[in-house]
Design a protein around this motif. Structure first.
Motif, PDB file in Angstrom:
ATOM      1  N   ARG A 163       0.813  -1.215   0.000  1.00 28.68           N
ATOM      2  CA  ARG A 163       0.000   0.000   0.000  1.00 28.68           C
ATOM      3  C   ARG A 163       0.851   1.271   0.000  1.00 28.68           C
ATOM      4  NH1 ARG A 163      -2.420  -3.901   2.790  1.00 28.68           N
ATOM      5  NH2 ARG A 163      -4.667  -4.285   2.507  1.00 28.68           N
ATOM      6  N   ASN A 164       2.138   1.111   0.288  1.00 30.91           N
ATOM      7  CA  ASN A 164       3.038   2.256   0.314  1.00 30.91           C
ATOM      8  C   ASN A 164       4.033   2.253  -0.847  1.00 30.91           C
ATOM      9  OD1 ASN A 164       1.989   3.490   2.647  1.00 30.91           O
ATOM     10  ND2 ASN A 164       3.180   2.146   3.982  1.00 30.91           N
ATOM     11  N   ILE A 165       3.766   1.449  -1.853  1.00 33.00           N
ATOM     12  CA  ILE A 165       4.646   1.392  -3.026  1.00 33.00           C
ATOM     13  C   ILE A 165       3.890   1.963  -4.223  1.00 33.00           C
ATOM     14  CG2 ILE A 165       6.039  -0.086  -4.513  1.00 33.00           C
ATOM     15  CD1 ILE A 165       6.183  -2.101  -2.204  1.00 33.00           C
ATOM     16  N   ALA A 166       4.260   3.171  -4.605  1.00 36.56           N
ATOM     17  CA  ALA A 166       3.509   3.917  -5.614  1.00 36.56           C
ATOM     18  C   ALA A 166       3.467   3.223  -6.969  1.00 36.56           C
ATOM     19  CB  ALA A 166       4.099   5.321  -5.750  1.00 36.56           C
ATOM     20  N   LYS A 167       4.578   2.637  -7.391  1.00 33.86           N
ATOM     21  CA  LYS A 167       4.661   2.096  -8.749  1.00 33.86           C
ATOM     22  C   LYS A 167       3.786   0.870  -8.978  1.00 33.86           C
ATOM     23  CE  LYS A 167       8.854  -0.673  -7.906  1.00 33.86           C
ATOM     24  NZ  LYS A 167      10.263  -0.875  -8.309  1.00 33.86           N
ATOM     25  N   GLY A 171      -1.187   3.676  -2.223  1.00 35.12           N
ATOM     26  CA  GLY A 171      -1.790   4.970  -1.941  1.00 35.12           C
ATOM     27  C   GLY A 171      -3.203   4.870  -1.428  1.00 35.12           C
ATOM     28  N   GLY A 172      -3.654   5.932  -0.794  1.00 31.42           N
ATOM     29  CA  GLY A 172      -4.933   5.928  -0.102  1.00 31.42           C
ATOM     30  C   GLY A 172      -6.165   5.891  -0.975  1.00 31.42           C
ATOM     31  N   LEU A 173      -6.179   6.659  -2.075  1.00 31.94           N
ATOM     32  CA  LEU A 173      -7.397   6.715  -2.878  1.00 31.94           C
ATOM     33  C   LEU A 173      -7.730   5.362  -3.492  1.00 31.94           C
ATOM     34  CD1 LEU A 173      -9.640   8.614  -3.869  1.00 31.94           C
ATOM     35  CD2 LEU A 173      -8.291   8.985  -5.939  1.00 31.94           C
ATOM     36  N   ARG A 201       0.826  13.976  -0.323  1.00 22.88           N
ATOM     37  CA  ARG A 201       1.628  12.802  -0.652  1.00 22.88           C
ATOM     38  C   ARG A 201       2.819  12.638   0.290  1.00 22.88           C
ATOM     39  NH1 ARG A 201       0.539   9.954  -5.209  1.00 22.88           N
ATOM     40  NH2 ARG A 201      -1.187  10.820  -6.443  1.00 22.88           N
ATOM     41  N   ASP A 202       3.108  11.392   0.624  1.00 19.35           N
ATOM     42  CA  ASP A 202       4.250  11.080   1.468  1.00 19.35           C
ATOM     43  C   ASP A 202       5.532  11.430   0.710  1.00 19.35           C
ATOM     44  OD1 ASP A 202       6.500   9.197   2.428  1.00 19.35           O
ATOM     45  OD2 ASP A 202       4.990   8.984   3.997  1.00 19.35           O
ATOM     46  N   PRO A 203       6.442  12.206   1.297  1.00 14.86           N
ATOM     47  CA  PRO A 203       7.646  12.628   0.579  1.00 14.86           C
ATOM     48  C   PRO A 203       8.589  11.486   0.198  1.00 14.86           C
ATOM     49  CG  PRO A 203       7.766  13.235   2.902  1.00 14.86           C
ATOM     50  CD  PRO A 203       6.361  12.789   2.645  1.00 14.86           C
ATOM     51  N   ARG A 209      -1.104   9.932   0.940  1.00 11.40           N
ATOM     52  CA  ARG A 209      -1.345   9.468   2.307  1.00 11.40           C
ATOM     53  C   ARG A 209      -2.592  10.109   2.911  1.00 11.40           C
ATOM     54  NH1 ARG A 209       3.884  12.263   5.308  1.00 11.40           N
ATOM     55  NH2 ARG A 209       3.373  14.435   4.855  1.00 11.40           N
ATOM     56  N   ALA A 210      -3.106  11.127   2.224  1.00 12.45           N
ATOM     57  CA  ALA A 210      -4.357  11.749   2.655  1.00 12.45           C
ATOM     58  C   ALA A 210      -5.031  12.384   1.446  1.00 12.45           C
ATOM     59  CB  ALA A 210      -4.108  12.801   3.724  1.00 12.45           C
ATOM     60  N   ALA A 211      -6.341  12.328   1.439  1.00 15.49           N
ATOM     61  CA  ALA A 211      -7.099  12.960   0.349  1.00 15.49           C
ATOM     62  C   ALA A 211      -8.481  13.337   0.857  1.00 15.49           C
ATOM     63  CB  ALA A 211      -7.224  12.017  -0.847  1.00 15.49           C
ATOM     64  N   SER A 212      -8.923  14.501   0.435  1.00  9.39           N
ATOM     65  CA  SER A 212     -10.291  14.942   0.711  1.00  9.39           C
ATOM     66  C   SER A 212     -10.941  15.244  -0.622  1.00  9.39           C
ATOM     67  CB  SER A 212     -10.305  16.190   1.591  1.00  9.39           C
ATOM     68  OG  SER A 212      -9.777  15.905   2.873  1.00  9.39           O
TER      69      SER A 212
END
Length: 329
Positions: A163-167, A171-173, A201-203, A209-212
């Motif tokens: 869940r923390n690997i972008a490629k 990501g949260g959404l 986004r996590d640097p 990591r958060a979205a509204s």
């Protein structure tokens, strides 16, 4: 009906901890095999869950002629490739959400031939609490729908977690933001016209990591949501109409061993009634509904078209992150 014989692709945690235990409760299906890229891992999982057969590769399990349907809980970037591989082997597929990383990728599933059923695993649409809430809304109990507000969060900062690997679609959404979208479509019985969102986004991970977000469903109906993968765990849904509101207590990770609860309020502030549903397992109900479609005991309510539409909405939210504007779906 004759039990549907299932095979499980991978030993992913969502399957091991929630989905498979729910499936094993049912008399309408038979989980006959589980697979992993490592035979020992598959054997350990099979022993833990009481599954007869363990395969050391996905391809080996898909070649098993006794298996009719498979559950695919692989990381997001493997959802479409392995679903297509399973379909090619003649299997029906219940694929974990999100069904793809983009709508363009999801459209590859249009190749699935007639007679093969593929669906996205949104268990909430089969949960007794959500069906009960929608039934009350359809009866007009809270009047004309106006707003839906969703909050869903957990904390996870392990860099090795998928869940923390972008490629690969982390990501949260994609992981939990798809739930507000799905339940809003389910409750409003409509599709959003346009959406907008703010992301953080996590640097290091580069994942959201958060979205509204806001979604305009037309006729005055609005969805607002906030999701996060790096805040204290919490979840709640509020649905408001012209004559009342409904609050769903544990809307997504509903416990399978306790009554699910929701609260209905009329026009008096903080006055209303809490309703409890019989103990049930939404993952069991999801698999049973899928099996009834296979056995032609029930028409498919959700399939590939629905899954592609969900991805189109998610794509629009990501476009909004870049444009900082409302994006049409």
């Amino acid at each position: 009906m004759k039990p549907v014989k299932w095979g499980i692709i991978s030993t992913a945690n969502i399957g091991m901890a929630k989905v498979i235990p729910g499936m094993l409760k049912s008399k309408e299906l038979d989980v006959v095999a589980i697979s992993s890229r490592d035979k020992k891992t598959a054997e350990a999982a099979a022993k833990k869950l009481g599954i007869k057969q363990a395969y050391g590769s996905y391809e080996e399990m898909l070649a098993d002629p006794d298996i009719e349907a498979v559950y695919n809980p692989l990381p997001n970037h493997l959802h479409v490739p392995l679903t297509l591989a399973a379909v090619k082997a003649g299997k029906h597929v219940l694929c974990e959400k999100p069904i793809a990383i983009t709508a363009k990728e999801a459209k590859k599933l249009k190749k699935v031939p007639k007679g093969i059923y593929v669906a996205e695993a949104f268990m909430v649409r089969h949960a007794l609490q959500w069906q009960a809430v929608r039934a009350r809304i359809e009866k007009g109990e809270i009047g004309t729908l106006r707003l839906m507000q969703v909050f869903f969060s957990y904390y996870l900062d392990d860099p090795k977690n998928v869940r923390n690997i972008a490629k690969i679609g982390g990501g949260g959404l994609l992981d939990i933001g798809c739930y507000p979208i799905t339940v809003a479509r389910y409750i409003f019985d409509a599709e959003p016209k346009a959406v907008t969102a703010v992301f953080d986004r996590d640097p290091k991970f580069k994942t959201d990591r958060a979205a509204s977000g806001l979604a305009d469903f037309g006729k005055g109906r609005q969805l607002s949501f906030a999701i996060s993968t790096q805040t204290a765990p919490f979840q709640r849904v509020q649905i408001a109409g012209t004559k009342g509101r409904i609050e769903v207590e544990i809307p997504f990770n509903a416990p399978p061993d306790k009554p699910n609860r929701y609260f209905v309020q009329g026009m008096a502030m903080n006055e209303g009634k809490t309703y409890e549903l019989p103990v049930s397992d939404q993952y069991q109900l999801q698999a049973e509904a899928f099996g009834r479609v296979i056995r032609k005991d029930k028409k498919a309510a959700y399939g590939i078209k629905d899954a592609i539409q969900n991805m189109k909405i998610i794509d629009a939210f990501f476009r909004s992150e870049k444009s900082r504007k409302w994006e049409e779906v």
